[in-house]
Motif scaffolding. Structure first.
Motif, PDB file in Angstrom:
ATOM      1  N   ASP A 170      50.278  47.329  57.151  1.00  0.00           N
ATOM      2  CA  ASP A 170      51.913  47.208  57.223  1.00  0.00           C
ATOM      3  C   ASP A 170      52.689  48.768  57.152  1.00  0.00           C
ATOM      4  OD1 ASP A 170      50.558  44.851  57.411  1.00  0.00           O
ATOM      5  OD2 ASP A 170      50.980  44.045  55.034  1.00  0.00           O
ATOM      6  N   TYR A 171      52.300  49.853  57.002  1.00  0.00           N
ATOM      7  CA  TYR A 171      53.598  50.047  57.182  1.00  0.00           C
ATOM      8  C   TYR A 171      53.698  51.130  57.650  1.00  0.00           C
ATOM      9  CZ  TYR A 171      55.071  54.860  55.444  1.00  0.00           C
ATOM     10  OH  TYR A 171      55.831  55.950  55.746  1.00  0.00           O
ATOM     11  N   GLY A 172      55.458  51.622  58.243  1.00  0.00           N
ATOM     12  CA  GLY A 172      55.606  51.945  59.249  1.00  0.00           C
ATOM     13  C   GLY A 172      56.321  53.079  59.375  1.00  0.00           C
ATOM     14  N   ASN A 173      56.778  53.584  59.899  1.00  0.00           N
ATOM     15  CA  ASN A 173      58.109  54.994  59.379  1.00  0.00           C
ATOM     16  C   ASN A 173      58.968  54.637  60.885  1.00  0.00           C
ATOM     17  OD1 ASN A 173      60.106  56.539  59.723  1.00  0.00           O
ATOM     18  ND2 ASN A 173      58.483  58.388  58.529  1.00  0.00           N
ATOM     19  N   ALA A 174      60.095  53.416  60.549  1.00  0.00           N
ATOM     20  CA  ALA A 174      61.160  53.282  61.558  1.00  0.00           C
ATOM     21  C   ALA A 174      60.890  54.456  62.417  1.00  0.00           C
ATOM     22  CB  ALA A 174      62.188  52.218  60.874  1.00  0.00           C
ATOM     23  N   PHE A 175      61.531  55.529  61.515  1.00  0.00           N
ATOM     24  CA  PHE A 175      62.374  56.416  62.005  1.00  0.00           C
ATOM     25  C   PHE A 175      61.286  57.063  63.289  1.00  0.00           C
ATOM     26  CE2 PHE A 175      62.703  61.213  63.090  1.00  0.00           C
ATOM     27  CZ  PHE A 175      63.828  61.591  63.469  1.00  0.00           C
ATOM     28  N   LYS A 208      70.350  74.533  68.792  1.00  0.00           N
ATOM     29  CA  LYS A 208      69.138  73.239  68.361  1.00  0.00           C
ATOM     30  C   LYS A 208      68.944  72.522  67.929  1.00  0.00           C
ATOM     31  CE  LYS A 208      64.749  72.661  65.533  1.00  0.00           C
ATOM     32  NZ  LYS A 208      64.105  73.389  64.775  1.00  0.00           N
ATOM     33  N   ASN A 209      69.762  72.142  66.383  1.00  0.00           N
ATOM     34  CA  ASN A 209      70.049  71.166  66.086  1.00  0.00           C
ATOM     35  C   ASN A 209      71.081  69.831  66.914  1.00  0.00           C
ATOM     36  OD1 ASN A 209      69.142  72.010  63.932  1.00  0.00           O
ATOM     37  ND2 ASN A 209      70.887  71.864  62.711  1.00  0.00           N
ATOM     38  N   ALA A 210      71.474  70.086  68.332  1.00  0.00           N
ATOM     39  CA  ALA A 210      72.301  69.592  68.869  1.00  0.00           C
ATOM     40  C   ALA A 210      71.309  68.882  69.923  1.00  0.00           C
ATOM     41  CB  ALA A 210      73.470  70.022  69.433  1.00  0.00           C
ATOM     42  N   GLN A 211      70.314  69.748  69.864  1.00  0.00           N
ATOM     43  CA  GLN A 211      69.118  68.799  71.006  1.00  0.00           C
ATOM     44  C   GLN A 211      68.613  67.373  70.512  1.00  0.00           C
ATOM     45  OE1 GLN A 211      68.007  69.784  74.319  1.00  0.00           O
ATOM     46  NE2 GLN A 211      69.513  71.062  74.065  1.00  0.00           N
ATOM     47  N   MET A 212      68.567  67.387  69.080  1.00  0.00           N
ATOM     48  CA  MET A 212      68.318  66.305  68.688  1.00  0.00           C
ATOM     49  C   MET A 212      69.405  64.742  68.676  1.00  0.00           C
ATOM     50  SD  MET A 212      67.219  67.844  64.657  1.00  0.00           S
ATOM     51  CE  MET A 212      66.585  69.063  64.509  1.00  0.00           C
ATOM     52  N   CYS A 256      66.237  67.690  58.268  1.00  0.00           N
ATOM     53  CA  CYS A 256      66.486  68.409  59.045  1.00  0.00           C
ATOM     54  C   CYS A 256      66.468  67.724  60.548  1.00  0.00           C
ATOM     55  CB  CYS A 256      65.751  69.539  59.505  1.00  0.00           C
ATOM     56  SG  CYS A 256      65.040  70.477  57.827  1.00  0.00           S
ATOM     57  N   MET A 257      66.359  66.204  60.519  1.00  0.00           N
ATOM     58  CA  MET A 257      66.825  65.974  61.923  1.00  0.00           C
ATOM     59  C   MET A 257      67.586  64.831  61.444  1.00  0.00           C
ATOM     60  SD  MET A 257      63.130  65.846  63.220  1.00  0.00           S
ATOM     61  CE  MET A 257      62.989  65.112  65.238  1.00  0.00           C
ATOM     62  N   GLY A 258      68.752  65.028  60.553  1.00  0.00           N
ATOM     63  CA  GLY A 258      69.894  64.161  60.992  1.00  0.00           C
ATOM     64  C   GLY A 258      70.438  63.509  61.968  1.00  0.00           C
ATOM     65  N   ASN A 259      70.262  64.859  62.608  1.00  0.00           N
ATOM     66  CA  ASN A 259      71.138  64.179  63.796  1.00  0.00           C
ATOM     67  C   ASN A 259      70.452  63.344  64.582  1.00  0.00           C
ATOM     68  OD1 ASN A 259      73.073  66.323  63.613  1.00  0.00           O
ATOM     69  ND2 ASN A 259      72.262  67.805  65.114  1.00  0.00           N
ATOM     70  N   ALA A 260      69.189  63.314  64.968  1.00  0.00           N
ATOM     71  CA  ALA A 260      68.390  61.991  65.373  1.00  0.00           C
ATOM     72  C   ALA A 260      68.530  60.873  64.645  1.00  0.00           C
ATOM     73  CB  ALA A 260      67.206  62.828  65.488  1.00  0.00           C
ATOM     74  N   GLU A 270      75.124  56.873  66.052  1.00  0.00           N
ATOM     75  CA  GLU A 270      75.688  56.342  67.132  1.00  0.00           C
ATOM     76  C   GLU A 270      74.702  57.596  67.884  1.00  0.00           C
ATOM     77  OE1 GLU A 270      79.941  57.229  66.228  1.00  0.00           O
ATOM     78  OE2 GLU A 270      79.779  54.589  64.950  1.00  0.00           O
ATOM     79  N   LYS A 271      75.148  58.633  67.803  1.00  0.00           N
ATOM     80  CA  LYS A 271      74.534  59.806  68.640  1.00  0.00           C
ATOM     81  C   LYS A 271      73.174  59.469  67.980  1.00  0.00           C
ATOM     82  CE  LYS A 271      77.770  63.252  69.233  1.00  0.00           C
ATOM     83  NZ  LYS A 271      78.244  63.985  68.395  1.00  0.00           N
ATOM     84  N   GLY A 272      72.240  59.129  67.620  1.00  0.00           N
ATOM     85  CA  GLY A 272      71.115  59.667  67.353  1.00  0.00           C
ATOM     86  C   GLY A 272      70.134  59.085  68.848  1.00  0.00           C
ATOM     87  N   CYS A 273      69.199  58.887  67.842  1.00  0.00           N
ATOM     88  CA  CYS A 273      67.523  58.215  68.794  1.00  0.00           C
ATOM     89  C   CYS A 273      66.724  58.036  67.803  1.00  0.00           C
ATOM     90  CB  CYS A 273      66.971  59.519  69.688  1.00  0.00           C
ATOM     91  SG  CYS A 273      67.038  60.480  69.769  1.00  0.00           S
ATOM     92  N   SER A 274      66.581  57.192  66.962  1.00  0.00           N
ATOM     93  CA  SER A 274      66.176  56.839  65.881  1.00  0.00           C
ATOM     94  C   SER A 274      65.023  55.601  66.160  1.00  0.00           C
ATOM     95  CB  SER A 274      67.074  55.727  64.447  1.00  0.00           C
ATOM     96  OG  SER A 274      65.914  56.151  63.724  1.00  0.00           O
ATOM     97  N   GLY A 275      63.641  56.290  66.010  1.00  0.00           N
ATOM     98  CA  GLY A 275      62.924  55.227  66.409  1.00  0.00           C
ATOM     99  C   GLY A 275      62.143  55.805  68.013  1.00  0.00           C
ATOM    100  N   ASP A 276      63.275  56.578  68.128  1.00  0.00           N
ATOM    101  CA  ASP A 276      61.759  57.532  69.810  1.00  0.00           C
ATOM    102  C   ASP A 276      61.292  58.187  69.727  1.00  0.00           C
ATOM    103  OD1 ASP A 276      62.041  57.447  72.591  1.00  0.00           O
ATOM    104  OD2 ASP A 276      63.747  59.068  72.613  1.00  0.00           O
ATOM    105  N   TRP A 277      60.842  58.241  68.478  1.00  0.00           N
ATOM    106  CA  TRP A 277      59.946  59.892  68.277  1.00  0.00           C
ATOM    107  C   TRP A 277      58.358  59.520  67.564  1.00  0.00           C
ATOM    108  CZ3 TRP A 277      62.443  64.658  68.422  1.00  0.00           C
ATOM    109  CH2 TRP A 277      63.510  64.278  68.739  1.00  0.00           C
ATOM    110  N   ALA A 278      57.593  60.264  67.994  1.00  0.00           N
ATOM    111  CA  ALA A 278      56.570  59.780  66.852  1.00  0.00           C
ATOM    112  C   ALA A 278      55.561  61.762  67.112  1.00  0.00           C
ATOM    113  CB  ALA A 278      55.662  59.674  68.287  1.00  0.00           C
TER     114      ALA A 278
END
Lengths: 494, 318
Positions: free
Chosen positions: A421-426, A316-320, A339-343, A347-355
């Motif tokens: 102005d507050y927003g979560n970059a992730f 499951k974690n690899a799916q992040m 728990c979403m360290g992978n995301a 390099e391999k993650g996709c921070s910012g591609d979530w909501a």
């Protein structure tokens, strides 16, 4: 002669062994009794408290025991708001402050934001919560509390929503109003009622988080599957389970998984049950919500909308990762932080591609309560910690801003929710606090038993054989019943 | 007076010399054994933070253990799982080890670098069982290398840990891998203990390798083989760490990898600390172990060489 002597010696050894073990087993009971009678001061406010150990056990497992109501909340004093900034404690305070926990999450926040009073050493004892290990070690320590040396006594321990009832409805925890800690009007009511001893209304600790959970989705995958990645539009398309299941089919057609673990949606269902795991007569009950979950999961696995990975599984974690094919995850604020360290991998993650959106059904998941252990020799520091993580707005603000937490301070949460102005970059700049503020209104803390952690953790594991079609439902259920019988002799199963 | 002096008794030295063993045995074996049996007659567990019992319940724990529930007597299933996984590992292990031992000790082959090979085959035993289990769990997991190979070849994956026989085979294979080196070394010692002149005489008489193996090596190796079989059986019945870690304590799929000791761990482990049921399970395991050891002993000692061996040992003592 010597032979006879040896025989006598052997015989006496055998007798001693019997005597030895019997005294062993009985000695553990009075010790427990001792402990339970220590907080004599509690008795004044409790008519039901005299009933003793055996009676309270049945009370803890019944939901209707919540007959005592919460005290009225008060505004936090200026002093409480300054807690955690390095107080000077009196000489009588213990030199070692022992904290029991099951992971490093709170330890991290504690070490970063809490200023430990001069001259006190904080000692952490961390045991994993899997398979009930943490509860086990903690129980052992609490039972030995009365006889433990001052520096070895547990001062504070952490407990999760799944089993907090076991500790607050016991005499191993301390009424925090005696420490001078109040129920502040900025705390979420459910976090306080969860920490309340249902026998006498005493509040035994505080939560430093509020844990409304959300549906966390990958924006890019939602764009592909739903044609939009805007939270409001995504929510409209996933607002109930029928729609959710329909979307799962579309996702599959486009080559995606709806969820990455067959247990992923369990918390959503288990949080909306009509009754507890165990009824008033200690019978195990499979709630209709679990039946619904089984129907959905069987369908999801059969159609490969999800994976056979466990909720904490590597698969499951690899799916992040960026190349993951999964659209939805479920969890509260602590989930993506912890728990979403992978995301978040640079390099391999996709921070910012979530909501996040509310998803098909409101629920909450977990939450860490800080409980005061009876017998602690650090009352001042305990009060300071409790106030620091609930009333101190600087610390709470730091938890939101720097740690992506949703705190147990409504004023702070509101501040961030309204801050344009507050927003979560992730989350691609989404203001998650604003959503959680809304979701927090739906939290119901109910239908809890002392067995919840293991039952909810193992139930899906035993049902997996049924979902994969290897055995029928009755056999899978009877496998689960066997597990329950082995683990909890007090529970009656079909 | 004189008479008494003359008969000096040396018997006390015997007792003194066995005293250390006896004391350790009593403290570490006999007392726990007795207390286990004693505990099995009590209801004694934790319900949450509350202690239930100890109340004397007679044979109730044993009755609960052997009463069918939903059509199953779990303890028998667990015993079957344990035996099956032991046999799946032990038989290949015995055959393989015997073969290796014969090859290594053969004067005809006279293999070079024996020490090296002996060390290498013993190596797996030095790795912790839990580490081994974790390694195999990762190897055979859904995203592990084995499945990547399967995926590359067939374009599908096979979930090993959802198939009872596959999971059992992995457990058996780990046990095989861990213990074959140990068995080989024991068997080699056994073969080397056989009088070389017997092999020489056989080859002078024109016996071929097969005949030497079946007529000389195997019969004279019987005592060692028996020892290996019984220790392996006892070890097998106590199988715990490998299946526990591979299945994360659940014994799944379909509880096919639940062993007796895992059941014991369920009872006395985290949760309820049910010493009553735990004691009952332990006593059952004790009885099964004793009975099976007797069967193995009887079946292997028979076959004609019993009197021969007895004579030999007697002669050696003299």
């Amino acid at each position: 002669m010597k032979k006879r002597l040896l025989a006598a010696l052997l015989a006496s050894a055998a007798v001693l062994s019997f005597a030895g073990c019997s005294s062993n087993t009985t000695s553990s009971t009075p010790a427990a009794d001792n402990n339970s009678s220590t907080p004599a001061a509690d008795d004044s406010s409790t008519p039901a408290d005299d009933s003793g150990n055996a009676d309270t056990s049945s009370e803890t497992s019944t939901p209707e025991a919540t007959k005592v109501s919460l005290p009225a909340p008060v505004a936090a004093s200026d002093e409480a708001k300054k807690a955690g900034t390095g107080i000077t404690v009196s000489e009588s305070e213990g030199k070692v402050f022992n904290i029991y926990a099951w992971n490093e999450e709170f330890k991290g926040f504690f070490e970063k934001y809490y200023t430990v009073p001069e001259g006190i050493e904080v000692k952490w004892t961390i045991n994993p919560s899997d398979d009930g290990v943490y509860q086990d070690k903690l129980d052992q320590a609490l039972k030995a509390q009365a006889s433990a040396a001052a520096d070895d006594k547990v001062d504070m321990f952490l407990a999760e929503a799944d089993y907090i009832i076991k500790y607050v409805n016991s005499d191993y925890t301390m009424d925090i109003s005696k420490l001078g800690v109040n129920y502040y009007d900025t705390e979420y009511e459910y976090t306080v009622s969860a920490a309340m001893d249902t026998r006498n209304g005493a509040i035994k600790g505080v939560s430093f988080q509020c844990c409304p959970a959300a549906l966390i989705y990958r924006r890019s995958i939602a764009e592909d599957v739903l044609g939009t990645s805007e939270p409001a539009e995504v929510q409209a398309k996933l607002s109930d389970w029928t729609k959710f299941n329909e979307v799962a089919k579309t996702a599959k057609e486009k080559g995606y998984y709806m969820t990455a673990s067959y247990v992923e949606t369990l918390r959503t269902f288990s949080n909306n049950t009509t009754g507890p795991w165990v009824d008033a007569d200690n019978n195990l009950v499979i709630d209709s919500a679990f039946e619904d979950w089984m129907t959905q999961t069987e369908d999801f696995l059969k159609n490969e909308y999800t994976l056979t990975s466990g909720v904490w599984g590597d698969e499951k974690n690899a799916q992040m990762f960026k190349d993951g094919k999964t659209m939805c995850f479920f969890g509260p604020a602590w989930y993506y932080n912890f728990c979403m360290g992978n995301a978040m991998d640079p390099e391999k993650g996709c921070s910012g591609d979530w909501a996040i959106v509310q998803g098909p059904q409101a629920f909450f998941w977990g939450g860490t309560w800080l409980l005061a252990a009876e017998g602690s020799d650090n009352p001042e520091m305990l009060a300071d910690i409790f106030n620091a993580f609930t009333a101190n707005e600087d610390i709470c603000s730091a938890l939101v801003e720097k740690e992506m937490q949703f705190t147990n301070n409504m004023a702070v949460n509101q501040k961030f929710a309204e801050d344009p102005d507050y927003g979560n970059a992730f989350l691609g700049g989404q203001n998650d606090t604003a959503i959680f503020v809304e979701l927090a209104k739906n939290i119901k803390f109910e239908n809890k038993t002392i067995y919840d952690q293991l039952l909810s953790e193992k139930f899906p594991e035993y049902m997996l054989d049924y979902f994969t079609g290897a055995i029928d439902k009755e056999t899978a259920l009877s496998n689960f019943y066997s597990f329950v019988n082995e683990k909890y002799p007090a529970i009656v199963t079909p | 007076m004189d008479k008494k002096r003359k008969s000096v008794s040396y018997a006390k030295w015997g007792y003194i010399f066995i005293a250390p063993f006896l004391i350790v045995f009593i403290v570490c074996q006999l007392i726990p054994l007795a207390s286990t049996v004693y505990n099995s007659f009590f209801e004694n567990y934790m319900n949450g933070l509350d202690q239930v019992g100890p109340n004397f319940v007679g044979f109730q724990n044993y009755i609960t253990l052997f009463t069918p529930k939903n059509g199953n007597i779990d303890i028998l299933n667990y015993a079957w799982n344990t035996m099956l996984m032991w046999i799946m590992g032990a038989i290949p292990q015995l055959v393989f080890s015997l073969l290796l031992a014969v090859i290594f000790t053969s004067a005809r082959l006279n293999i070079k670098g024996q020490t090296f090979f002996k060390t290498v085959i013993y190596m797996p035993n030095l790795v912790m069982a839990s580490a081994f289990s974790m390694l195999f769990f990762t190897l055979f997991s859904n995203v592990g290398p084995v499945n990547q190979i399967i995926q590359a070849m067939t374009n599908t994956t096979f979930n090993f840990f959802l198939d009872p026989m596959a999971t059992r085979s992995i457990v058996a294979f780990i046990n095989f891998l861990m213990w074959f080196g140990n068995t080989t070394i024991l068997l080699m010692a056994g073969i080397m203990g056989i009088d070389q002149s017997l092999f020489e005489a056989a080859s002078i008489d024109g016996a071929n390798s097969t005949q030497v193996f079946f007529k000389i090596t195997l019969p004279l190796l019987m005592p060692i083989l028996l020892y290996v079989a019984i220790t392996s059986l006892i070890g097998g019945l106590q199988m715990f760490d490998v299946p526990q870690i591979i299945t994360a304590g659940s014994g799944n799929p379909q509880r096919s990898c639940m062993t007796l000791i895992m059941a014991l761990n369920r009872y006395i482990g985290s949760g309820s600390k049910n010493y009553g049921m735990g004691g009952a399970v332990s006593v059952v395991i004790f009885i099964i172990t004793g009975a099976l050891s007797m069967i193995v002993f009887k079946s292997m000692v028979q076959g004609g060489d019993k009197p021969k061996k007895a004579k030999k040992i007697k002669g050696a003592v003299k």
